[in-house]
Design a protein around this motif. Structure first.
Motif, mmCIF file in Angstrom:
data_model
loop_
_atom_site.group_PDB
_atom_site.id
_atom_site.type_symbol
_atom_site.label_atom_id
_atom_site.label_comp_id
_atom_site.label_asym_id
_atom_site.label_seq_id
_atom_site.Cartn_x
_atom_site.Cartn_y
_atom_site.Cartn_z
ATOM 1 N N ARG A 235 -84.175 -15.052 -34.856
ATOM 2 C CA ARG A 235 -83.325 -14.443 -36.081
ATOM 3 C C ARG A 235 -84.086 -13.510 -37.007
ATOM 4 O O ARG A 235 -83.663 -12.406 -37.209
ATOM 5 C CB ARG A 235 -82.486 -15.788 -36.715
ATOM 6 C CG ARG A 235 -81.643 -14.976 -37.898
ATOM 7 C CD ARG A 235 -81.095 -16.113 -38.756
ATOM 8 N NE ARG A 235 -81.925 -17.064 -39.363
ATOM 9 C CZ ARG A 235 -82.840 -16.837 -40.376
ATOM 10 N NH1 ARG A 235 -82.692 -15.755 -40.988
ATOM 11 N NH2 ARG A 235 -83.680 -17.745 -40.894
ATOM 12 N N ARG B 217 -85.221 -10.194 -35.679
ATOM 13 C CA ARG B 217 -84.112 -9.318 -35.545
ATOM 14 C C ARG B 217 -83.537 -8.634 -36.946
ATOM 15 O O ARG B 217 -82.706 -8.053 -37.141
ATOM 16 C CB ARG B 217 -82.751 -9.884 -34.820
ATOM 17 C CG ARG B 217 -83.141 -10.432 -33.211
ATOM 18 C CD ARG B 217 -83.298 -9.328 -32.359
ATOM 19 N NE ARG B 217 -83.310 -9.766 -31.101
ATOM 20 C CZ ARG B 217 -84.259 -10.470 -30.459
ATOM 21 N NH1 ARG B 217 -85.079 -11.202 -30.993
ATOM 22 N NH2 ARG B 217 -83.987 -10.819 -29.175
ATOM 23 N N GLN C 120 -75.507 -13.531 -42.001
ATOM 24 C CA GLN C 120 -75.303 -12.397 -41.049
ATOM 25 C C GLN C 120 -75.157 -12.989 -39.510
ATOM 26 O O GLN C 120 -74.301 -12.606 -38.720
ATOM 27 C CB GLN C 120 -76.581 -11.462 -40.970
ATOM 28 C CG GLN C 120 -76.329 -10.659 -42.380
ATOM 29 C CD GLN C 120 -77.670 -9.630 -42.446
ATOM 30 O OE1 GLN C 120 -78.753 -9.991 -41.898
ATOM 31 N NE2 GLN C 120 -77.355 -8.651 -42.959
ATOM 32 N N LEU C 121 -76.044 -13.805 -39.218
ATOM 33 C CA LEU C 121 -75.945 -14.422 -37.849
ATOM 34 C C LEU C 121 -74.758 -15.101 -37.619
ATOM 35 O O LEU C 121 -73.795 -15.168 -36.405
ATOM 36 C CB LEU C 121 -77.265 -15.376 -37.429
ATOM 37 C CG LEU C 121 -77.211 -15.761 -35.999
ATOM 38 C CD1 LEU C 121 -77.073 -14.811 -35.041
ATOM 39 C CD2 LEU C 121 -78.618 -16.668 -35.773
ATOM 40 N N MET D 154 -71.667 -13.323 -37.150
ATOM 41 C CA MET D 154 -71.778 -12.617 -35.808
ATOM 42 C C MET D 154 -71.554 -13.663 -34.569
ATOM 43 O O MET D 154 -70.841 -13.221 -33.741
ATOM 44 C CB MET D 154 -73.193 -12.094 -35.460
ATOM 45 C CG MET D 154 -73.457 -10.639 -36.367
ATOM 46 S SD MET D 154 -74.970 -10.035 -36.136
ATOM 47 C CE MET D 154 -75.030 -9.411 -34.970
ATOM 48 N N VAL D 155 -71.845 -14.698 -34.900
ATOM 49 C CA VAL D 155 -71.658 -15.790 -33.819
ATOM 50 C C VAL D 155 -70.217 -16.539 -34.044
ATOM 51 O O VAL D 155 -69.374 -17.020 -33.175
ATOM 52 C CB VAL D 155 -72.726 -17.040 -34.095
ATOM 53 C CG1 VAL D 155 -72.285 -18.166 -33.097
ATOM 54 C CG2 VAL D 155 -73.911 -16.189 -33.618
ATOM 55 N N ARG E 136 -72.905 -17.626 -27.533
ATOM 56 C CA ARG E 136 -72.856 -16.613 -28.404
ATOM 57 C C ARG E 136 -73.997 -16.377 -29.163
ATOM 58 O O ARG E 136 -74.375 -15.091 -29.436
ATOM 59 C CB ARG E 136 -71.377 -16.776 -29.406
ATOM 60 C CG ARG E 136 -71.239 -15.889 -30.109
ATOM 61 C CD ARG E 136 -70.366 -14.809 -29.493
ATOM 62 N NE ARG E 136 -70.185 -13.721 -30.533
ATOM 63 C CZ ARG E 136 -70.436 -12.430 -30.171
ATOM 64 N NH1 ARG E 136 -71.000 -11.889 -29.150
ATOM 65 N NH2 ARG E 136 -70.274 -11.631 -31.263
ATOM 66 N N ILE E 137 -74.628 -17.238 -29.478
ATOM 67 C CA ILE E 137 -76.150 -16.964 -30.201
ATOM 68 C C ILE E 137 -76.791 -16.159 -29.170
ATOM 69 O O ILE E 137 -77.428 -15.190 -29.771
ATOM 70 C CB ILE E 137 -76.838 -18.512 -30.710
ATOM 71 C CG1 ILE E 137 -75.842 -18.784 -31.722
ATOM 72 C CG2 ILE E 137 -78.126 -18.005 -30.990
ATOM 73 C CD1 ILE E 137 -76.339 -20.445 -31.988
ATOM 74 N N GLU F 156 -76.009 -14.110 -26.758
ATOM 75 C CA GLU F 156 -75.589 -12.902 -26.702
ATOM 76 C C GLU F 156 -75.972 -12.132 -27.796
ATOM 77 O O GLU F 156 -76.388 -10.871 -27.830
ATOM 78 C CB GLU F 156 -74.293 -12.682 -26.405
ATOM 79 C CG GLU F 156 -73.544 -13.254 -25.126
ATOM 80 C CD GLU F 156 -71.978 -13.370 -25.215
ATOM 81 O OE1 GLU F 156 -71.473 -13.179 -23.976
ATOM 82 O OE2 GLU F 156 -71.412 -13.632 -25.947
ATOM 83 N N VAL F 157 -75.798 -12.547 -29.113
ATOM 84 C CA VAL F 157 -75.935 -11.866 -30.263
ATOM 85 C C VAL F 157 -77.546 -11.558 -30.429
ATOM 86 O O VAL F 157 -77.622 -10.323 -30.781
ATOM 87 C CB VAL F 157 -75.545 -12.443 -31.527
ATOM 88 C CG1 VAL F 157 -75.946 -11.912 -32.741
ATOM 89 C CG2 VAL F 157 -73.970 -12.663 -31.651
#
Length: 58
Positions: A12, A15, A21-22, A25-26, A50-51, A53-54
């Motif tokens: 995290r 990035r 924010q994460l 997005m998740v 999902r994590i 992918e993000v």
């Protein structure tokens, strides 16, 4: 051996994302991400995917 939460936090931060924010997005909260990073909880398989992918790990 690194635990999931430690690896999640490193990815995290690499990035440039905050926990909030994460989480957005998740599809969860920053607090939820915090709990994962502290190894209080483990994400279910759908959240884990999902994590991945993000963060570009999938």
């Amino acid at each position: 051996m690194e635990m999931f939460g430690e690896r999640l936090k490193l990815r995290r931060k690499s990035r440039g994302l905050t926990q909030n924010q994460l989480g957005e997005m998740v599809g969860c909260t920053g607090r939820c991400i915090s709990h994962y990073e502290k190894n209080f909880y483990e994400p279910n398989v759908f959240t884990l995917l999902r994590i991945a992918e993000v963060l570009g790990e999938f």
